[in-house]
Design an enzyme around this catalytic site. Structure first.
Site, PDB file in Angstrom:
ATOM      1  CD  GLU A   1      29.279 -19.747  22.033  1.00 55.66           C
ATOM      2  OE1 GLU A   1      28.155 -19.735  22.577  1.00 55.66           O
ATOM      3  OE2 GLU A   1      29.529 -19.148  20.984  1.00 55.66           O
TER       4      GLU A   1
ATOM      5  CD  GLU B   1      20.343 -20.084  28.417  1.00 62.42           C
ATOM      6  OE1 GLU B   1      20.410 -19.710  27.229  1.00 62.42           O
ATOM      7  OE2 GLU B   1      19.603 -20.992  28.790  1.00 62.42           O
TER       8      GLU B   1
ATOM      9  CE  LYS C   1      21.813 -26.255  25.496  1.00 62.84           C
ATOM     10  NZ  LYS C   1      20.915 -26.071  26.654  1.00 62.84           N
TER      11      LYS C   1
ATOM     12  CD  GLU D   1      35.491   6.094  45.521  1.00 68.37           C
ATOM     13  OE1 GLU D   1      36.407   5.381  45.982  1.00 68.37           O
ATOM     14  OE2 GLU D   1      35.623   6.848  44.548  1.00 68.37           O
ATOM     15  CE1 TYR D   2      26.354   1.597  42.873  1.00 76.59           C
ATOM     16  CE2 TYR D   2      27.955   1.936  41.118  1.00 76.59           C
ATOM     17  CZ  TYR D   2      26.656   1.734  41.534  1.00 76.59           C
ATOM     18  OH  TYR D   2      25.634   1.678  40.598  1.00 76.59           O
ATOM     19  CG  ASP D   3      26.975   1.376  48.588  1.00 77.58           C
ATOM     20  OD1 ASP D   3      27.227   0.581  49.516  1.00 77.58           O
ATOM     21  OD2 ASP D   3      26.702   1.003  47.415  1.00 77.58           O
TER      22      ASP D   3
ATOM     23  CG  LEU E   1      21.702 -25.057  20.168  1.00 78.35           C
ATOM     24  CD1 LEU E   1      22.485 -24.880  21.443  1.00 78.35           C
ATOM     25  CD2 LEU E   1      22.585 -24.835  18.955  1.00 78.35           C
TER      26      LEU E   1
ATOM     27  CG  ASP F   1      30.981  -3.189  47.375  1.00 83.73           C
ATOM     28  OD1 ASP F   1      30.458  -4.253  47.776  1.00 83.73           O
ATOM     29  OD2 ASP F   1      31.701  -3.117  46.347  1.00 83.73           O
TER      30      ASP F   1
HETATM   31  C1  LIG Z   1      23.096 -21.001  17.695  1.00 86.38           C
HETATM   32  C2  LIG Z   1      21.840 -20.663  18.513  1.00 86.38           C
HETATM   33  C3  LIG Z   1      20.631 -21.421  17.958  1.00 86.38           C
HETATM   34  C4  LIG Z   1      21.576 -19.134  18.452  1.00 86.38           C
HETATM   35  N1  LIG Z   1      21.321 -18.701  17.096  1.00 86.38           N
HETATM   36  C5  LIG Z   1      20.064 -18.368  16.680  1.00 86.38           C
HETATM   37  O1  LIG Z   1      19.110 -18.392  17.429  1.00 86.38           O
HETATM   38  C6  LIG Z   1      19.881 -17.975  15.236  1.00 86.38           C
HETATM   39  C7  LIG Z   1      18.632 -17.595  14.813  1.00 86.38           C
HETATM   40  C8  LIG Z   1      18.431 -17.261  13.466  1.00 86.38           C
HETATM   41  C9  LIG Z   1      19.481 -17.320  12.575  1.00 86.38           C
HETATM   42  O2  LIG Z   1      19.307 -17.013  11.223  1.00 86.38           O
HETATM   43  C10 LIG Z   1      18.018 -16.993  10.705  1.00 86.38           C
HETATM   44  C11 LIG Z   1      17.516 -15.750  10.266  1.00 86.38           C
HETATM   45  C12 LIG Z   1      16.229 -15.710   9.736  1.00 86.38           C
HETATM   46  C13 LIG Z   1      15.440 -16.885   9.645  1.00 86.38           C
HETATM   47  C14 LIG Z   1      15.958 -18.117  10.098  1.00 86.38           C
HETATM   48  C15 LIG Z   1      17.263 -18.170  10.629  1.00 86.38           C
HETATM   49  C16 LIG Z   1      20.748 -17.685  13.012  1.00 86.38           C
HETATM   50  C17 LIG Z   1      20.958 -18.007  14.357  1.00 86.38           C
HETATM   51  C18 LIG Z   1      22.063 -20.990  19.989  1.00 86.38           C
HETATM   52  C19 LIG Z   1      21.005 -21.452  20.769  1.00 86.38           C
HETATM   53  C20 LIG Z   1      21.216 -21.710  22.137  1.00 86.38           C
HETATM   54  C21 LIG Z   1      22.501 -21.494  22.667  1.00 86.38           C
HETATM   55  C22 LIG Z   1      22.838 -21.709  24.046  1.00 86.38           C
HETATM   56  N2  LIG Z   1      21.915 -22.153  24.937  1.00 86.38           N
HETATM   57  N3  LIG Z   1      24.079 -21.462  24.478  1.00 86.38           N
HETATM   58  C23 LIG Z   1      25.024 -21.007  23.624  1.00 86.38           C
HETATM   59  N4  LIG Z   1      26.266 -20.768  24.099  1.00 86.38           N
HETATM   60  N5  LIG Z   1      24.770 -20.777  22.310  1.00 86.38           N
HETATM   61  C24 LIG Z   1      23.531 -21.004  21.823  1.00 86.38           C
HETATM   62  N6  LIG Z   1      23.301 -20.765  20.501  1.00 86.38           N
END
Ligand SMILES: CC(C)(CNC(=O)c1ccc(Oc2ccccc2)cc1)c1ccc2c(N)nc(N)nc2n1
Length: 327
Positions: free
Chosen positions: A113, A170, A115, A36-38, A84, A34
């Site tokens: 993945e 996120e 959340k 050196e960065y500073d 979701l 750190d």
């Molecule tokens: C899958 C998606 C809902 C993202 N994707 C989108 O938002 C999305 C949006 C339009 C899309 O296509 C369209 C294009 C035009 C019109 C309508 C849909 C496709 C994906 C989502 C939401 C919340 C998440 C979360 N909290 N954690 C992780 N790890 N992944 C997540 N993934």
């Protein structure tokens, strides 16, 4: 040093500091101490003070704006930020898998993945430059919080290619920042934040970016909205490409070729969760193949090709209790 040498030196220091910042905040693998960065940072600040005409907007000295906003502008998402649907037990995961395989009538593999329990945000890059950041809002219209997102060191101000794309992720407050912040607030006689999610939301809603900068937020990117000239065919390939471009993606994602593997992943993290340095409230399961996602489509507000397995809320309380005891 003459003006031209100063310009070159400023550019060199900016690129060097941005690379070191990327190693520290995105890869979590710093290659210099750190101190050196500073020292390099102070050198850049002094040169920029002498030659302000050479200050680049992706200089590390430009991350924290100095004037607070009066309000946040509204931003329309070109591609909606969808939510979701939820699963609360193993049977509901199997029901999801049955709907997916019936809808596709072919083999399917998933990406699982973590959340992250934070705030969904969208980052827009034009020709490789971070130009706008926004909250999810109602999915169609959010608030422009670019100034606050610029203070998150793991958000690159420029990415490796001159790509024009919009990524989603996120923003969150790691446990360490949350503990320190609440100790501070209790010491100052203020109300502590109930959980890291509220603390992150409260920080990004600050009109003064200097306050947001003090909250040491972080981010993991997990989806793409708009992506010109992208030929990628799977979600996992997109995650790898985002990482290659310099974005911070969560390293714990896994490809699962059966619903049993998905359930194993969920069971593993429901036990392992207290050992993470940030809060998660579930696991997100997505069909990996983008053509299959297309085929499955969407309901009114969420994709048919993804689901969030939610952990029971009471465990979050134990984390809260620990924090309450410790402050
Ligand atoms: C899958 C998606 C809902 C993202 N994707 C989108 O938002 C999305 C949006 C339009 C899309 O296509 C369209 C294009 C035009 C019109 C309508 C849909 C496709 C994906 C989502 C939401 C919340 C998440 C979360 N909290 N954690 C992780 N790890 N992944 C997540 N993934």
């Amino acid at each position: 040093m003459n003006r031209e040498q100063a310009q070159k030196k400023i550019e060199k220091l900016k690129n060097l500091l941005n690379q070191y910042s990327y190693e520290y905040y995105v890869l979590d693998q710093p290659t210099i101490p750190d101190s050196e960065y500073d020292q390099l940072y102070r050198e850049l600040e002094q040169l920029e003070e002498q030659y302000p005409e050479f200050i680049a907007d992706d200089s590390p000295t430009q991350r924290v704006g100095d004037k607070p906003l009066d309000f946040f502008q509204k931003v329309e998402h070109k591609v909606p930020m969808l939510s979701l649907s939820n699963a609360f037990n193993e049977q509901e995961l199997k029901d999801f898998h049955r709907r997916v395989t019936q809808g596709l009538n072919e083999e399917v593999s998933y990406v699982c993945e973590l959340k992250i329990d934070g705030l969904a945000v969208s980052l827009t890059y034009e020709n490789g430059k971070f130009v706008r950041g926004a909250t999810r809002g109602d999915g169609n219209v959010g608030e422009d919080i670019t100034m606050n997102l610029r203070t998150i060191r793991s958000i690159p101000l420029t990415i490796k290619d001159k790509e024009t794309l919009e990524v989603r992720g996120e923003a969150f407050m790691p446990h360490s920042s949350f503990l320190k912040l609440n100790e501070e607030r209790v010491k100052n006689g203020e109300e502590p934040f109930a959980n890291p999610r509220n603390a992150a939301a409260g920080s990004l809603r600050q009109l003064d970016p200097k306050i947001a900068a003090e909250r040491h937020l972080d981010i993991f990117l997990y989806a793409v909205g708009e992506w010109e000239n992208s030929q990628l065919t799977s979600h996992s390939a997109r995650l790898e490409k985002l990482k290659e471009l310099g974005f911070k993606t969560n390293p714990e994602w896994r490809k699962c070729s059966t619903i049993e593997e998905v359930i194993d992943f969920v069971e593993y993290w429901s036990k392992e969760r207290p050992n993470l340095p940030y809060e998660i409230d579930g696991i997100v399961i997505k069909v990996d193949d983008l053509r299959q996602q297309e085929k499955l489509g969407f309901t009114a507000k969420s994709p048919r090709w993804a689901i969030a397995y939610k952990f029971p809320a009471e465990e979050a309380m134990t984390v809260l209790k620990d924090i309450e005891l410790s402050v």
